[in-house]
Design a protein around this motif. Structure first.
Motif, PDB file in Angstrom:
ATOM      1  N   UNK A   1       8.130  13.918  -1.313  1.00  0.00           N
ATOM      2  CA  UNK A   1       7.130  13.431  -2.222  1.00  0.00           C
ATOM      3  C   UNK A   1       6.658  11.937  -2.086  1.00  0.00           C
ATOM      4  N   UNK A   2       5.578  11.756  -2.166  1.00  0.00           N
ATOM      5  CA  UNK A   2       4.879  10.413  -2.004  1.00  0.00           C
ATOM      6  C   UNK A   2       5.540   9.139  -2.697  1.00  0.00           C
ATOM      7  N   UNK A   3       6.023   8.013  -2.281  1.00  0.00           N
ATOM      8  CA  UNK A   3       6.728   7.043  -2.745  1.00  0.00           C
ATOM      9  C   UNK A   3       5.600   6.349  -3.530  1.00  0.00           C
ATOM     10  N   UNK A   4       5.678   6.150  -4.830  1.00  0.00           N
ATOM     11  CA  UNK A   4       4.749   5.362  -5.531  1.00  0.00           C
ATOM     12  C   UNK A   4       5.004   3.607  -5.094  1.00  0.00           C
ATOM     13  N   UNK A   5       3.821   2.943  -5.063  1.00  0.00           N
ATOM     14  CA  UNK A   5       4.066   1.599  -4.737  1.00  0.00           C
ATOM     15  C   UNK A   5       3.640   0.774  -5.928  1.00  0.00           C
ATOM     16  N   UNK A   6       3.875  -0.574  -5.784  1.00  0.00           N
ATOM     17  CA  UNK A   6       3.568  -1.567  -7.054  1.00  0.00           C
ATOM     18  C   UNK A   6       2.421  -2.124  -6.389  1.00  0.00           C
ATOM     19  N   UNK A   7       1.752  -2.031  -5.501  1.00  0.00           N
ATOM     20  CA  UNK A   7       0.605  -2.694  -4.755  1.00  0.00           C
ATOM     21  C   UNK A   7       0.382  -2.319  -3.384  1.00  0.00           C
ATOM     22  N   UNK A   8      -0.683  -2.503  -2.880  1.00  0.00           N
ATOM     23  CA  UNK A   8      -0.924  -2.333  -1.392  1.00  0.00           C
ATOM     24  C   UNK A   8      -2.007  -3.137  -0.702  1.00  0.00           C
ATOM     25  N   UNK A   9      -1.493  -4.472  -0.151  1.00  0.00           N
ATOM     26  CA  UNK A   9      -0.338  -4.924   0.023  1.00  0.00           C
ATOM     27  C   UNK A   9       0.327  -5.488  -1.223  1.00  0.00           C
ATOM     28  N   UNK A  10      -0.600  -6.394  -1.797  1.00  0.00           N
ATOM     29  CA  UNK A  10      -0.069  -7.504  -2.959  1.00  0.00           C
ATOM     30  C   UNK A  10       0.154  -6.766  -4.101  1.00  0.00           C
ATOM     31  N   UNK A  11       0.902  -7.458  -5.025  1.00  0.00           N
ATOM     32  CA  UNK A  11       1.513  -6.725  -6.548  1.00  0.00           C
ATOM     33  C   UNK A  11       0.142  -6.514  -7.455  1.00  0.00           C
ATOM     34  N   UNK A  12       0.277  -5.611  -8.117  1.00  0.00           N
ATOM     35  CA  UNK A  12      -0.713  -5.119  -9.100  1.00  0.00           C
ATOM     36  C   UNK A  12      -0.191  -5.548 -10.364  1.00  0.00           C
ATOM     37  N   UNK A  13      -1.147  -6.358 -11.446  1.00  0.00           N
ATOM     38  CA  UNK A  13      -0.467  -6.699 -12.805  1.00  0.00           C
ATOM     39  C   UNK A  13      -0.034  -5.564 -13.433  1.00  0.00           C
ATOM     40  N   UNK A  14       1.167  -5.386 -14.117  1.00  0.00           N
ATOM     41  CA  UNK A  14       1.473  -4.267 -14.745  1.00  0.00           C
ATOM     42  C   UNK A  14       2.401  -3.384 -14.053  1.00  0.00           C
ATOM     43  N   UNK A  15       2.543  -3.185 -13.002  1.00  0.00           N
ATOM     44  CA  UNK A  15       3.468  -2.486 -12.113  1.00  0.00           C
ATOM     45  C   UNK A  15       4.777  -3.289 -11.883  1.00  0.00           C
ATOM     46  N   UNK A  16       5.941  -2.402 -11.918  1.00  0.00           N
ATOM     47  CA  UNK A  16       7.200  -3.102 -11.606  1.00  0.00           C
ATOM     48  C   UNK A  16       7.350  -3.536 -10.554  1.00  0.00           C
ATOM     49  N   UNK A  17       8.259  -4.581 -10.363  1.00  0.00           N
ATOM     50  CA  UNK A  17       8.604  -5.396  -9.227  1.00  0.00           C
ATOM     51  C   UNK A  17       9.766  -4.419  -8.760  1.00  0.00           C
ATOM     52  N   UNK A  18       9.508  -4.391  -7.247  1.00  0.00           N
ATOM     53  CA  UNK A  18      10.365  -3.653  -6.282  1.00  0.00           C
ATOM     54  C   UNK A  18      11.747  -4.689  -5.906  1.00  0.00           C
ATOM     55  N   UNK A  19      12.728  -4.146  -6.090  1.00  0.00           N
ATOM     56  CA  UNK A  19      13.867  -4.831  -5.797  1.00  0.00           C
ATOM     57  C   UNK A  19      15.004  -4.058  -5.243  1.00  0.00           C
ATOM     58  N   UNK A  20      16.174  -4.580  -4.924  1.00  0.00           N
ATOM     59  CA  UNK A  20      17.157  -3.848  -4.407  1.00  0.00           C
ATOM     60  C   UNK A  20      18.503  -4.865  -4.002  1.00  0.00           C
TER      61      UNK A  20
END
Length: 587
Positions: A372-391
């Motif tokens: 399944x394709x992994x959704x991203x929060x931006x490519x490469x920079x963050x897009x406003x309104x998308x969740x922050x990637x953390x771990x």
């Protein structure tokens, strides 16, 4: 007459045994040195009790001698190694992967690697992951596999017999050369050397990263702009290289029906080879066709028939309909580097003399099979309104571990109308990039509860379950690039009072980001994250009295980008000396 006392069948058997013994003593021993496996089998099992005189052995030809012994090191074979000088995910045999990479693998995509399955006995490598170790480790095991079939190769020392060579088709130019090369069933020394030299050249049995996709006639063309904004049709599409380009094409509207790049057939007719230099072809299937009118309205066609550009005269001006405006390729591949499916989507439009030259858009994306394709929060920079990637990092030296729910990686309290902290315990609100948020709830306490137990409960409500340690700097950051991730700095503030209970009251998360890259297309990059836990002092309540405390969480985003300064080159200084008589005769 037969000997007395012996029956007739026994006399016949004794006679046959005597005949065979006599022939066996007269036949010389057969050695198999210098012979291939087929000749050895014939020499071993081809003894016949015929009365023919033995044939004079033929003199050895120029090609006689020991054959090269093929050596196949299965430990060096790796069919899932698609990216050069880079570790492929879940590829346990990739030599570019380190122990840190193996610790974040979920499974081995190719668990068993074997050589030629036609041998009776062969080496095999079994790859697995030991999740009980800390950190998880890759397990490498070299075993012997036995072929249960009775039709198997016991041993071979003739290297060309292990592969199929495309025969060279004779013609008027190479006929004499082939006649000299093939003299009966022997090969001369020069031809044998050239033949084995060609066999030693490894042939690509899979696509690797960046390799052009081959078609039945040449390669898959992906138009793009090279030195200028004009489209160049001879640009090849590379394997695993996702692209999205726009280019301009100068056309003559009267000749739009003759321009191949404006037709659907130019992009849908090629057939992609499954692997390089293969005979298996993968046709390109048209999945959708969307028609765009002159007023920019979109209509999707129900059928996927190939349409041709058509010139239409509308009064005093001409129109060209069914012109290709956008092309989107979607290719599916396996972990062994094979292309299994190719889909294509079109956006067709109507072109008038007003929009000439024409702008076209081309995209190509690669999807791995059974994933399944992994959704991203931006490519490469963050897009406003998308969740922050953390771990979080389980131990030092390992990669980043993230939850599968991208909206649950960095969260805060979820506000409700009742404002009861215990009503919806576990329900959280994701932290979205660029959104400053604040939430809170009320917690009712009795004086009978000890202070430490209340403080522990409030902390669990503020932090949630599994609060992360790291935040991705970009929306498409990879978990294995641990050094690029931004650590979260934890700060605790408290105000001590005598005879009071210290309870956490607020969690404030501050995210600092900056604009990264070109001024024309800046990308949002996170550079610092701070989590501040603020505690307050509450007086000790008497037994049986109720009190209500308010706990809250807040997230703020701070732009720390430095002001962009346009740089200009200093004007050149003219340092030239004129001759003394330059202005003669005026001066």
């Amino acid at each position: 007459m037969r000997p007395r006392g012996l029956p007739l069948p026994l006399v016949v058997l004794l006679g046959c045994w005597a005949s065979v013994s006599a022939q066996t003593e007269a036949t010389p021993a057969v050695t198999t040195e210098g012979l291939n496996s087929t000749e050895a089998a014939l020499a071993t099992f081809g003894t016949s009790p015929s009365t023919r005189p033995p044939r004079t052995p033929r003199a050895p030809g120029p090609s006689s001698g020991p054959r090269p012994t093929p050596v196949t090191d299965v430990a060096a074979l790796c069919v899932c190694d698609l990216s050069p000088a880079q570790c492929d995910v879940n590829c346990c045999c990739d030599p570019d992967c380190s122990s840190v990479d193996f610790s974040v693998f979920s499974a081995c995509s190719v668990p068993v690697v074997t050589g030629d399955s036609q041998f009776c006995s062969q080496k095999a490598v079994i790859y697995s992951l030991n999740f009980t170790a800390n950190p998880p480790q890759r397990v490498f095991e070299l075993v012997d596999q036995i072929n249960p079939s009775i039709f198997c190769i016991h041993i071979t020392n003739y290297k060309p017999a292990l592969s199929f060579i495309n025969p060279e088709v004779p013609d008027e130019n190479n006929f004499d050369t082939l006649m000299k090369t093939s003299d009966g069933f022997t090969l001369n020394a020069e031809s044998y050397i050239s033949f084995t030299t060609k066999l030693d050249i490894p042939t690509a049995a899979k696509y690797e990263y960046g390799v052009p996709l081959q078609t039945s006639d040449s390669f898959l063309r992906f138009p793009s702009s090279l030195t200028s904004s004009l489209c160049t049709d001879n640009n090849p599409a590379a394997f695993l290289v996702n692209q999205a380009v726009k280019c301009t094409r100068k056309i003559n509207l009267e000749q739009c029906e003759e321009i191949e790049a404006l037709s659907m057939a130019f992009y849908s007719s090629p057939e992609i080879l499954r692997v390089p230099d293969s005979r298996k072809k993968v046709p390109i299937t048209v999945q959708s066709i969307v028609i765009q009118s002159l007023n920019k309205t979109l209509t999707r066609r129900e059928d996927t028939d190939v349409l041709q550009p058509t010139l239409v005269n509308a009064g005093h001006f001409s129109l060209c309909v069914n012109v290709v405006l956008e092309v989107k390729y979607s290719l599916t591949y396996t972990d062994a580097g094979e292309v299994t499916k190719a889909d294509l989507s079109f956006l067709l439009g109507t072109v008038s003399s007003v929009v000439v030259p024409l702008q076209q858009k081309f995209e190509i994306h690669f999807l791995q099979e059974n994933t399944q394709p992994v959704p991203l929060s931006g490519n490469p920079g963050y897009v406003v309104g998308l969740p922050l990637a953390a771990g979080f990092q389980p131990h030092k030296g390992s990669g980043i571990i993230q939850t599968t729910n991208r909206y649950g990686q960095l969260t805060i309290l979820h506000s409700t109308t009742e404002q009861d902290c215990l009503a919806l315990e576990g329900v959280r609100t994701p932290v979205l990039f660029g959104y400053t948020m604040q939430s809170g709830c009320k917690l009712r306490l009795t004086g009978a509860l000890p202070c430490q137990l209340v403080a522990q409960k409030v902390k669990s409500l503020l932090w949630g379950q599994g609060f992360p340690d790291y935040v991705a700097p970009f929306g498409n950051s990879q978990a294995q690039d641990m050094l690029d991730w931004v650590p979260i700095h934890f700060i605790t503030q408290s105000f001590n009072r005598k005879d009071s209970c210290q309870l956490p009251g607020a969690l404030v998360i501050e995210v600092k980001w900056t604009k990264y890259g070109s001024l024309l297309n800046p990308q949002a990059k996170i550079v610092n994250v701070t989590a501040n836990l603020i505690s307050s002092s509450f007086p000790e309540a008497n037994s049986g009295n109720e009190r209500t405390i308010l706990i809250s969480t807040a997230v703020t985003f701070v732009d720390v980008s430095a002001p962009a300064e346009a740089g200009f080159r200093a004007p050149p200084a003219i340092n030239a000396r004129l001759p003394f008589n330059f202005f003669f005769p005026f001066v």
